[in-house]
Design a protein around this motif. Structure first.
Motif, mmCIF file in Angstrom:
data_model
loop_
_atom_site.group_PDB
_atom_site.id
_atom_site.type_symbol
_atom_site.label_atom_id
_atom_site.label_comp_id
_atom_site.label_asym_id
_atom_site.label_seq_id
_atom_site.Cartn_x
_atom_site.Cartn_y
_atom_site.Cartn_z
ATOM 1 N N GLU A 25 26.661 45.942 48.936
ATOM 2 C CA GLU A 25 26.063 47.076 47.796
ATOM 3 C C GLU A 25 24.926 47.535 48.292
ATOM 4 O O GLU A 25 24.140 47.807 47.333
ATOM 5 C CB GLU A 25 26.075 46.227 46.435
ATOM 6 C CG GLU A 25 27.660 46.054 45.973
ATOM 7 C CD GLU A 25 27.556 45.465 44.690
ATOM 8 O OE1 GLU A 25 26.670 45.331 43.872
ATOM 9 O OE2 GLU A 25 28.761 45.232 43.962
ATOM 10 N N GLU A 82 36.388 49.641 42.711
ATOM 11 C CA GLU A 82 34.938 49.538 43.341
ATOM 12 C C GLU A 82 35.289 49.992 44.801
ATOM 13 O O GLU A 82 36.371 49.497 45.396
ATOM 14 C CB GLU A 82 34.239 48.278 43.417
ATOM 15 C CG GLU A 82 32.894 48.396 43.650
ATOM 16 C CD GLU A 82 31.970 47.295 43.268
ATOM 17 O OE1 GLU A 82 32.292 46.379 42.783
ATOM 18 O OE2 GLU A 82 30.772 47.507 43.651
ATOM 19 N N ASP A 84 34.594 49.148 47.843
ATOM 20 C CA ASP A 84 34.962 48.311 48.840
ATOM 21 C C ASP A 84 36.247 47.760 48.776
ATOM 22 O O ASP A 84 36.769 47.219 49.754
ATOM 23 C CB ASP A 84 33.632 47.147 48.869
ATOM 24 C CG ASP A 84 33.779 46.550 47.416
ATOM 25 O OD1 ASP A 84 34.072 47.071 46.505
ATOM 26 O OD2 ASP A 84 33.520 45.146 47.490
ATOM 27 N N ILE A 201 26.537 39.379 41.075
ATOM 28 C CA ILE A 201 27.593 40.264 41.007
ATOM 29 C C ILE A 201 28.028 40.165 39.725
ATOM 30 O O ILE A 201 28.335 41.163 39.092
ATOM 31 C CB ILE A 201 28.520 40.466 42.179
ATOM 32 C CG1 ILE A 201 27.567 40.824 43.508
ATOM 33 C CG2 ILE A 201 29.551 41.302 42.136
ATOM 34 C CD1 ILE A 201 28.523 40.970 44.867
#
Ligand code: FEO
Length: 404
Positions: A25, A82, A84, A201
């Protein structure tokens, strides 16, 4: 060359590892890399659960091509949007024109935000407890909002008693061929990275994690397939217990974390002296960190682990030393609660760091200050040693009490 592993007779890990990315991130150091997990269910209908990050797309696409052997991919289940995990949606939609996209309503709107290709006529939105039959397998969708984005769901395969858990139960660290937790020494080699991943996270969303754990407890789960890190077949209760503690903001260990900020070594000296006094009091789990040289994500992780936190900090620009201020702000934003705390303040003139740190801690739930801020005027003096020893005794007694 393809690089896959079999999870059950019909289910394969088709993810890949990234050991080149320095910052996850663009903020969290990952010296051991990270895995992007994706899973292919081969049944009468072929189903892919989530994709991967662009960085590992070549390996991922080769893995899918190898296992499908020219057959169609019928469904892509999107548990999390997200990038990723969702980076390859458009690529797959173009590669498999019949493929349907299964996701929450919220994820559908994010698909429109992230992509220009109009996939509306292929999106199949699902709600709590909706199911998808693929032949032998029946998949059930459970909503998991804010674990850790709002659109998240998890998918339960009742046939295999297997949970695709999205970001929950994930971990930093590339998988070195051994994709199963029972092939690793997780507690020794992975737990610190799992804690750092969770607390930084997902840490803010304890209530939402609790809601998911409650749903999961009603299921017979024998395998957990997260989007990062190892797949769990054994020791699932061990990891759930960690999640229980982290998501209810209970400390994992009766331990003292001393985090100091120090410009010229004087506040550092007081922190070191206090650490020694705590050791003499018989406390064994003590860790001392310089906030200026320890990554914030490691400080956060350690704050979630330890029952007791000591902050030692000079006044700077009539405020808290900036790096300590950032640490305090971050643990507050991540909802850290229920810790015993002690403070050391330093100021060569107009000292306010103790007062300001106290005020900040008072805005956090369940934070108990064990004593007023211990005052330093530039340096620790011989005549203050007895008072510091008294503070060490107070902290040690509280640590011993937390062990009971
Ligand atoms: Fe690994 Fe929330 O994404």
């Amino acid at each position: 060359m393809h690089c896959t592993r079999k999870i059950t007779n019909d289910i394969y890990w088709v993810g890949a590892n990234d050991r080149r990315l320095a910052l996850f991130e663009n903020i969290f150091p990952i010296p051991r890399g990270v895995s992007y997990n994706s899973y292919l269910l081969t049944d009468e209908k072929n189903v892919l659960l989530d994709t991967v990050d662009f960085a590992v797309s070549r390996q991922f696409l080769e893995n899918i091509d190898f296992l499908l052997q020219g057959k169609a991919l019928d469904y892509l289940i999107i548990n999390h949007m997200e990038p990723d995990h969702c980076a390859l949606i458009e690529t797959l939609a173009e590669k498999f024109p019949e493929m349907r996209l299964v996701c929450t309503e919220k994820a559908a709107s994010m698909i429109r935000q992230f992509y220009t290709l109009n996939m509306d006529d292929r999106i199949q939105t699902v709600k709590e407890m909706d199911t998808l039959d693929t032949g032998k397998h029946k998949l059930t969708f459970l909503m998991a909002p804010f674990v850790h984005w709002p659109e998240v769901m998890v998918t339960y395969d009742a046939t295999e008693k297997l949970l695709y858990s999205a970001d929950a139960f994930g971990c930093f660290g590339a998988l070195d061929g051994r994709i199963f937790e029972d092939e690793l020494n997780f507690d020794r080699d992975w737990l610190d990275d799992a804690r750092r991943y969770y607390t930084n996270i997902v840490g803010k969303y304890g209530n939402q994690v609790q809601a998911l754990l409650k749903k999961v407890s009603a299921l017979d789960v024998q395998t957990v397939c997260p989007l990062h890190g190892p797949v769990w077949r054994d020791h699932i209760p061990y990891f759930i217990e960690k999640y229980q503690k982290w998501s209810t903001y209970q400390p994992e260990s009766s331990a003292v974390m001393i985090a100091y900020a120090s410009m010229y070594g004087n506040t550092e000296n007081a922190a070191e002296v206090l650490a020694g006094m705590l050791a003499e009091e018989g406390i064994t789990d003590i860790s001392v960190y310089d906030v200026s040289s320890t990554h914030l994500s490691s400080l956060v992780s350690e704050a979630f682990r330890c029952s007791h936190i000591v902050l030692a900090c000079p006044t700077y620009n009539a405020a808290v030393y900036p790096v300590m201020e950032t640490f305090l702000t971050d643990i507050k934003e991540l909802n850290l609660q229920n810790r015993k705390a002690a403070l050391i303040e330093n100021g060569s003139w107009a000292s306010v760091s103790g007062k300001l740190m106290t005020q900040k801690l008072e805005t956090m739930k369940g934070m108990e200050l064990l004593a007023p801020a211990f005052p330093l005027k530039s340096t620790l003096k011989a005549e203050q040693m007895a008072d510091l020893k008294k503070l060490a005794g107070t902290i040690a007694a509280s640590v011993r009490q937390s062990e009971q």
